[in-house]
Design a protein around this motif. Sequence first.
Motif, short mmCIF file in Angstrom:
data_model
loop_
_atom_site.label_atom_id
_atom_site.label_comp_id
_atom_site.label_asym_id
_atom_site.label_seq_id
_atom_site.Cartn_x
_atom_site.Cartn_y
_atom_site.Cartn_z
N ILE A 51 0.86 -1.18 0.00
CA ILE A 51 0.00 0.00 0.00
C ILE A 51 0.90 1.23 0.00
O ILE A 51 1.89 1.29 0.73
N SER A 52 0.55 2.19 -0.82
CA SER A 52 1.39 3.37 -0.96
C SER A 52 1.22 4.31 0.22
O SER A 52 0.33 4.16 1.04
N SER A 57 -2.90 3.68 -2.59
CA SER A 57 -2.95 2.72 -3.70
C SER A 57 -2.46 1.36 -3.23
O SER A 57 -1.53 1.27 -2.43
N THR A 58 -3.07 0.33 -3.74
CA THR A 58 -2.73 -1.02 -3.31
C THR A 58 -2.30 -1.88 -4.49
O THR A 58 -2.65 -1.61 -5.64
N TYR A 59 -1.56 -2.92 -4.15
CA TYR A 59 -1.09 -3.86 -5.16
C TYR A 59 -0.99 -5.22 -4.51
O TYR A 59 -0.55 -5.34 -3.36
N THR A 102 7.15 4.53 -2.44
CA THR A 102 6.49 3.71 -3.46
C THR A 102 6.52 2.22 -3.12
O THR A 102 7.46 1.72 -2.51
#
Length: 123
Positions: A51-52, A57-59, A102
């Motif tokens: 998570i940023s 933002s997630t990945y 990041t």
Amino acid sequence: QVQLVESGGGLVQAGGSLRLSCAASGRAFHTYAMGWFRQAPGKEREFVAGISWSIGSTYYADSVKGRFTISRDNAKNTVYLQMNSLKPEDTAVYYCAARSYTIMVVAGAYDYWGQGTQVTVSS
């Protein structure tokens, strides 16, 4: 300097859920991207979710997409990993990690690590 402490691991049956927490100490937590990794016996440490630092933002790794959710509460300096529909292959030691700004999927890119928490999923 950031110190990370994971909690919430345990033993659960397949199909069950767990929520991991990672409490961070140190300044400027909100500027760090946070990641969850896991390592099973005899295997390399692998990226699970990230998570940023800014807009959250997630990945996710493909293996957990749709089952795991990462979130953060900057006011509490804590990041979470909600794990649903757990499978025996999710069994591993789970680590949280921090790096500036990041999300990265490579473990070596992270500067700070917790001690890990064991997750065991029985079939």
